[in-house]
Scaffold this motif. Structure first.
Motif, PDB file in Angstrom:
ATOM      1  N   GLU A  29      -3.746 -59.843 -39.817  1.00 20.89           N
ATOM      2  CA  GLU A  29      -5.091 -59.832 -40.380  1.00 20.89           C
ATOM      3  C   GLU A  29      -5.135 -60.955 -41.403  1.00 20.89           C
ATOM      4  O   GLU A  29      -4.124 -61.258 -42.045  1.00 20.89           O
ATOM      5  N   SER A  30      -6.307 -61.577 -41.575  1.00 25.54           N
ATOM      6  CA  SER A  30      -6.388 -62.737 -42.472  1.00 25.54           C
ATOM      7  C   SER A  30      -5.920 -62.405 -43.885  1.00 25.54           C
ATOM      8  O   SER A  30      -5.331 -63.247 -44.558  1.00 25.54           O
ATOM      9  N   GLU A  31      -6.142 -61.173 -44.336  1.00 29.31           N
ATOM     10  CA  GLU A  31      -5.724 -60.818 -45.699  1.00 29.31           C
ATOM     11  C   GLU A  31      -4.207 -60.808 -45.854  1.00 29.31           C
ATOM     12  O   GLU A  31      -3.688 -60.918 -46.962  1.00 29.31           O
ATOM     13  N   HIS A  32      -3.459 -60.710 -44.756  1.00 31.81           N
ATOM     14  CA  HIS A  32      -1.995 -60.719 -44.830  1.00 31.81           C
ATOM     15  C   HIS A  32      -1.424 -62.132 -44.852  1.00 31.81           C
ATOM     16  O   HIS A  32      -0.217 -62.302 -45.042  1.00 31.81           O
ATOM     17  N   ILE A  74       2.212 -67.816 -35.749  1.00 30.04           N
ATOM     18  CA  ILE A  74       1.234 -66.929 -36.386  1.00 30.04           C
ATOM     19  C   ILE A  74      -0.111 -67.084 -35.689  1.00 30.04           C
ATOM     20  O   ILE A  74      -0.579 -68.193 -35.464  1.00 30.04           O
ATOM     21  N   ASP A  75      -0.721 -65.972 -35.341  1.00 29.85           N
ATOM     22  CA  ASP A  75      -2.107 -65.956 -34.865  1.00 29.85           C
ATOM     23  C   ASP A  75      -2.850 -64.962 -35.751  1.00 29.85           C
ATOM     24  O   ASP A  75      -2.251 -64.027 -36.283  1.00 29.85           O
ATOM     25  N   VAL A  76      -4.126 -65.193 -35.927  1.00 25.05           N
ATOM     26  CA  VAL A  76      -4.920 -64.370 -36.839  1.00 25.05           C
ATOM     27  C   VAL A  76      -5.901 -63.531 -36.044  1.00 25.05           C
ATOM     28  O   VAL A  76      -6.557 -64.020 -35.124  1.00 25.05           O
ATOM     29  N   LYS A 140      -8.751 -69.600 -39.953  1.00 23.97           N
ATOM     30  CA  LYS A 140      -7.416 -70.201 -39.977  1.00 23.97           C
ATOM     31  C   LYS A 140      -6.621 -69.852 -41.224  1.00 23.97           C
ATOM     32  O   LYS A 140      -5.414 -69.921 -41.240  1.00 23.97           O
ATOM     33  N   GLN A 141      -7.339 -69.466 -42.288  1.00 21.69           N
ATOM     34  CA  GLN A 141      -6.658 -69.159 -43.543  1.00 21.69           C
ATOM     35  C   GLN A 141      -7.271 -67.919 -44.172  1.00 21.69           C
ATOM     36  O   GLN A 141      -8.337 -67.470 -43.771  1.00 21.69           O
ATOM     37  N   ALA A 142      -6.596 -67.396 -45.158  1.00 21.28           N
ATOM     38  CA  ALA A 142      -7.047 -66.178 -45.827  1.00 21.28           C
ATOM     39  C   ALA A 142      -8.257 -66.462 -46.709  1.00 21.28           C
ATOM     40  O   ALA A 142      -8.402 -67.556 -47.242  1.00 21.28           O
ATOM     41  N   PHE A 143      -9.108 -65.465 -46.868  1.00 20.22           N
ATOM     42  CA  PHE A 143     -10.162 -65.524 -47.876  1.00 20.22           C
ATOM     43  C   PHE A 143      -9.473 -65.245 -49.196  1.00 20.22           C
ATOM     44  O   PHE A 143      -8.812 -64.231 -49.359  1.00 20.22           O
TER      45      PHE A 143
END
Length: 151
Positions: A29-32, A74-76, A140-143
């Motif tokens: 998950e993006s948050e991780h 890594i895939d999101v 592609k990256q975390a918020f």
């Protein structure tokens, strides 16, 4: 297996180098993506520990492991997003100001503003008549929240 550094990003590799290897993915998950230490499992059931030595977030496409036969990437997973499409500079400024007041992290793709879904922001966009879509989309990256105070 413990991963302490990112090998590369798959977008920086030659296509021929990727095609000759078996690809395993770690779906996050993006948050991780902001976690430097975590336990994960590939889509083939291989368990990994991630303990990055450098201060950096993970990104979609980061290669955790690579040898002559395999590559682990890594895939999101898709996020529940509001994709905001301001029509002009005034709408861009208005919604940017409103999102900033709410301390909402945002990302930008082309002319669009991406924020994680929030029904209050959806109501605001409808009220302000600013075009948007509610959709599931991979980022592609975390918020990331920007730390500060109003002191």
């Amino acid at each position: 297996m413990i991963i302490e550094k990112i090998v590369t990003n798959i977008e920086q590799m030659d296509k021929s180098e990727i095609e000759k290897r078996h690809i395993e993915k770690v779906y996050l998950e993006s948050e991780h993506l902001v976690k430097r230490i975590q336990r994960v499992k590939t889509d083939h059931g291989r368990e990994l520990g991630i303990r990055l030595k450098e201060q950096r977030d993970l990104l979609a496409g980061d290669v955790l492991f690579m040898d002559d036969k395999d590559v682990i990437v890594i895939d999101v997973l898709a996020d529940d997003l509001l994709v905001i499409s301001p029509r002009d500079l005034k709408e861009m400024g208005t919604i940017a100001h409103q999102l900033g007041n709410r301390h909402m992290p945002a990302q930008f793709e082309g002319e669009d503003i991406l924020v994680q879904y929030d029904y209050l922001v959806e109501e605001l966009l409808n009220e302000l008549n600013i075009p948007f879509k509610h959709e599931e989309r991979k980022v592609k990256q975390a918020f990331r929240h920007i730390g500060h105070s109003h002191g």
